[in-house]
Design an enzyme around this catalytic site. Sequence first.
Site, PDB file in Angstrom:
ATOM      1  N   GLU A  84      -4.693  -4.873  19.279  1.00 27.51           N
ATOM      2  CA  GLU A  84      -3.760  -5.031  18.145  1.00 27.51           C
ATOM      3  C   GLU A  84      -2.729  -3.913  18.098  1.00 27.51           C
ATOM      4  OE1 GLU A  84      -5.885  -5.542  14.491  1.00 27.51           O
ATOM      5  OE2 GLU A  84      -4.252  -4.685  13.307  1.00 27.51           O
TER       6      GLU A  84
ATOM      7  N   HIS B 178      -3.087   0.547  16.437  1.00 28.08           N
ATOM      8  CA  HIS B 178      -2.329   1.036  15.282  1.00 28.08           C
ATOM      9  C   HIS B 178      -1.008   1.699  15.685  1.00 28.08           C
ATOM     10  CE1 HIS B 178      -2.248   2.108  10.926  1.00 28.08           C
ATOM     11  NE2 HIS B 178      -2.980   1.020  10.882  1.00 28.08           N
TER      12      HIS B 178
ATOM     13  N   TRP C 287       1.574   6.736  12.374  1.00 27.57           N
ATOM     14  CA  TRP C 287       0.197   6.620  11.877  1.00 27.57           C
ATOM     15  C   TRP C 287      -0.227   5.184  12.044  1.00 27.57           C
ATOM     16  CZ3 TRP C 287      -2.201   3.628   8.070  1.00 27.57           C
ATOM     17  CH2 TRP C 287      -3.581   3.903   7.901  1.00 27.57           C
TER      18      TRP C 287
ATOM     19  N   TYR D 112      -7.940   7.226  13.330  1.00 26.56           N
ATOM     20  CA  TYR D 112      -7.654   6.014  12.559  1.00 26.56           C
ATOM     21  C   TYR D 112      -8.875   5.084  12.549  1.00 26.56           C
ATOM     22  CZ  TYR D 112      -6.529   1.293  11.531  1.00 26.56           C
ATOM     23  OH  TYR D 112      -6.599   0.047  10.986  1.00 26.56           O
TER      24      TYR D 112
ATOM     25  N   HIS E 122     -14.645  -5.071  10.175  1.00 26.18           N
ATOM     26  CA  HIS E 122     -14.435  -3.749  10.775  1.00 26.18           C
ATOM     27  C   HIS E 122     -15.739  -2.998  11.013  1.00 26.18           C
ATOM     28  CE1 HIS E 122     -10.133  -3.053   9.009  1.00 26.18           C
ATOM     29  NE2 HIS E 122     -10.255  -4.238   9.574  1.00 26.18           N
TER      30      HIS E 122
ATOM     31  N   ASN F 116       0.818  -1.215   0.000  1.00 28.28           N
ATOM     32  CA  ASN F 116       0.000   0.000   0.000  1.00 28.28           C
ATOM     33  C   ASN F 116       0.859   1.275   0.000  1.00 28.28           C
ATOM     34  OD1 ASN F 116      -2.425   1.322   0.008  1.00 28.28           O
ATOM     35  ND2 ASN F 116      -2.997   0.780   2.101  1.00 28.28           N
TER      36      ASN F 116
ATOM     37  N   ASP G 109      -7.921  -2.098  17.316  1.00 26.79           N
ATOM     38  CA  ASP G 109      -6.598  -1.834  16.725  1.00 26.79           C
ATOM     39  C   ASP G 109      -6.056  -0.516  17.265  1.00 26.79           C
ATOM     40  OD1 ASP G 109      -4.364  -1.627  15.145  1.00 26.79           O
ATOM     41  OD2 ASP G 109      -5.412  -1.973  13.238  1.00 26.79           O
TER      42      ASP G 109
ATOM     43  N   ARG H 264       0.298 -11.484  13.162  1.00 26.57           N
ATOM     44  CA  ARG H 264      -0.529 -10.929  12.085  1.00 26.57           C
ATOM     45  C   ARG H 264       0.195 -10.787  10.748  1.00 26.57           C
ATOM     46  NH1 ARG H 264      -4.975  -8.737  11.982  1.00 26.57           N
ATOM     47  NH2 ARG H 264      -4.501  -6.731  11.010  1.00 26.57           N
TER      48      ARG H 264
ATOM     49  N   ARG I  49     -14.190  -5.975  14.869  1.00 25.36           N
ATOM     50  CA  ARG I  49     -13.253  -4.967  15.356  1.00 25.36           C
ATOM     51  C   ARG I  49     -14.017  -3.646  15.492  1.00 25.36           C
ATOM     52  NH1 ARG I  49      -8.191  -2.176  12.051  1.00 25.36           N
ATOM     53  NH2 ARG I  49      -9.773  -0.653  11.480  1.00 25.36           N
TER      54      ARG I  49
ATOM     55  N   ASP J  54      -6.142  -3.472   1.290  1.00 23.57           N
ATOM     56  CA  ASP J  54      -4.928  -3.321   0.483  1.00 23.57           C
ATOM     57  C   ASP J  54      -4.240  -4.651   0.193  1.00 23.57           C
ATOM     58  OD1 ASP J  54      -4.758  -2.446   3.361  1.00 23.57           O
ATOM     59  OD2 ASP J  54      -2.616  -2.678   3.041  1.00 23.57           O
TER      60      ASP J  54
ATOM     61  N   GLU K 218       1.383  -6.966  11.404  1.00 26.51           N
ATOM     62  CA  GLU K 218       0.932  -6.726  10.024  1.00 26.51           C
ATOM     63  C   GLU K 218       1.992  -6.016   9.194  1.00 26.51           C
ATOM     64  OE1 GLU K 218      -2.670  -4.426  10.844  1.00 26.51           O
ATOM     65  OE2 GLU K 218      -1.681  -2.643  10.083  1.00 26.51           O
TER      66      GLU K 218
ATOM     67  N   HIS L 169      -3.454 -10.297   8.889  1.00 22.28           N
ATOM     68  CA  HIS L 169      -3.936  -9.050   8.320  1.00 22.28           C
ATOM     69  C   HIS L 169      -4.778  -9.355   7.077  1.00 22.28           C
ATOM     70  CE1 HIS L 169      -2.256  -5.046   6.444  1.00 22.28           C
ATOM     71  NE2 HIS L 169      -3.408  -4.830   7.040  1.00 22.28           N
TER      72      HIS L 169
ATOM     73  N   GLU M 182      -8.581 -11.644   9.461  1.00 22.26           N
ATOM     74  CA  GLU M 182      -9.266 -10.367   9.216  1.00 22.26           C
ATOM     75  C   GLU M 182      -9.969 -10.404   7.859  1.00 22.26           C
ATOM     76  OE1 GLU M 182      -6.563  -7.055   9.132  1.00 22.26           O
ATOM     77  OE2 GLU M 182      -8.174  -5.566   9.217  1.00 22.26           O
TER      78      GLU M 182
HETATM   79  C1  GCO Z   1      -5.720  -3.440   9.806  1.00 26.16           C
HETATM   80  C2  GCO Z   1      -4.712  -2.440   9.404  1.00 26.16           C
HETATM   81  C3  GCO Z   1      -5.012  -1.606   8.207  1.00 26.16           C
HETATM   82  C4  GCO Z   1      -3.731  -0.866   7.818  1.00 26.16           C
HETATM   83  C5  GCO Z   1      -3.577  -0.867   6.345  1.00 26.16           C
HETATM   84  C6  GCO Z   1      -2.312  -0.180   5.905  1.00 26.16           C
HETATM   85  O1  GCO Z   1      -5.605  -3.896  10.935  1.00 26.16           O
HETATM   86  O2  GCO Z   1      -6.563  -3.782   8.993  1.00 26.16           O
HETATM   87  O3  GCO Z   1      -4.136  -1.783  10.487  1.00 26.16           O
HETATM   88  O4  GCO Z   1      -6.113  -0.765   8.348  1.00 26.16           O
HETATM   89  O5  GCO Z   1      -3.714   0.411   8.325  1.00 26.16           O
HETATM   90  O6  GCO Z   1      -3.636  -2.162   5.888  1.00 26.16           O
HETATM   91  O7  GCO Z   1      -2.102  -0.355   4.549  1.00 26.16           O
HETATM   92 MG    MG Z   2      -4.035  -3.213  12.074  1.00 26.99          MG
END
Ligand code: GCO
Ligand code: MG
Length: 402
Positions: free
Chosen positions: A236, A212, A402, A159, A122, A37, A210, A283, A147, A316, A262, A312, A339
């Site tokens: 996560e 993140h 991020w 996020y 999600h 991505n 998550d 992940r 999630r 993407d 991930e 994951h 996921e």
């Molecule tokens: C998730 C991830 C995604 C990522 C993304 C980045 O747990 O699904 O954190 O939302 O941010 O795949 O490319």
């Molecule tokens: Mg994630």
Amino acid sequence: MKIVDARVIVCSPDRNFVTLKIETDEGIYGLGDGTLNGREMAVASYLSEHVIPCLIGRDPFDIEDIWQYLYRGAYWRRGPVTMSAIAAVDVALWDIKGKALKTPVYNLLGGKSRQGVLVYTHANGKTVDETVASVRRYMDAGYLAVRAQCAVPGVASSYGVPKGGKPYEPAERGLPSEDVWSTERYLNFVPGLFERLRAEVGHDVHLLHDVHHRLTPIEAARLGKSLEPYHLFWMEDPTPAELQEGFALIRQHTTTPIATGEVFNSVWDAHDLIRKQWIDYIRMTIVHGGGITHLKKTADFAALYQVKTGFHGATDLSPITMAAALHFGLAIHNFGIQEHMHHSELTDRVFPHEYSFNAGYMYPGDAPGLGVEIDEALVSQYPYQRAYLPVARKLDGTMTDW
Ligand code: GCO
Ligand code: MG
């Protein structure tokens, strides 16, 4: 059998995907995903310039040898670009082998260990009410694990929460947008979100969250501890995982299960996390972690320490990776959860696939190989468009994760 041709197809049916098509002298071809991505063209050129010329003439059945050739033979090891390129080749070769032997890939990985693959999806909202309603909608649609992400009051563009009423999609066309972040506001808000969710949706549904990569280990420890009454399936990416021993600190304070990985691309990224039992779910993704061949070794290593998989599966990762993950998840013993973030209807049309969802579980289907196609006529209408993930700054303007 010999590899006679290989091509990279980069397309953008609502978002960018990098696909590798490997063709053989027997007319059988395989598909692999190399999508990274926001850095798609780096993998595409790694494949076209440096990998494809070395594939022509090889026997596609020699999957392990080709993997080692591309990994060890490059001298420059690991990294998301290299490992995504190797994954694209690896997954295409498993697809070819399944088609040649007329059997689904899960049979090549040991056969079915279960009947279906438990997935989570999600839910999100701009308010707690919206998030509760979103979780309920997915429960009504049959999901057993959801999630939950919610906009944090006083933090614009949180996020996991979509902008402008569209489904959440991490990357955006054009240059990177900037999100803001406040650890203080987030930590004060999230326990109340899950208190409310448990009160409204009960205790049977699995809830996940998550973080993140946004907290320090001690902040993550506080979050995990405060979420214990709501027994999350997992918390996560509580902290960036370059500092593997940071997870030891989290573990000293909380029994909330932890998932991470991930952004990993090698078992070596998770070596201490797994062998010291600092995480519960790994992940790593088939596309970014060197393909089925390397993930099988990673999962087997994790099994020794009772760490399960929780791969994951965001948008993407193309439907090819989704299919590969479902074959994998059906076969291995220490599968935990997968996921499942829905691709757009257009993406699904570009990549027609055999996999399906029913009552909380996904099924890879029984077609030989992976059971995914690419509609090349349709693809040509959706050329690559530059896109980036957002970046994040703290309220005072400092760049943060991020
Ligand atoms: C998730 C991830 C995604 C990522 C993304 C980045 O747990 O699904 O954190 O939302 O941010 O795949 O490319
Ligand atoms: Mg994630």
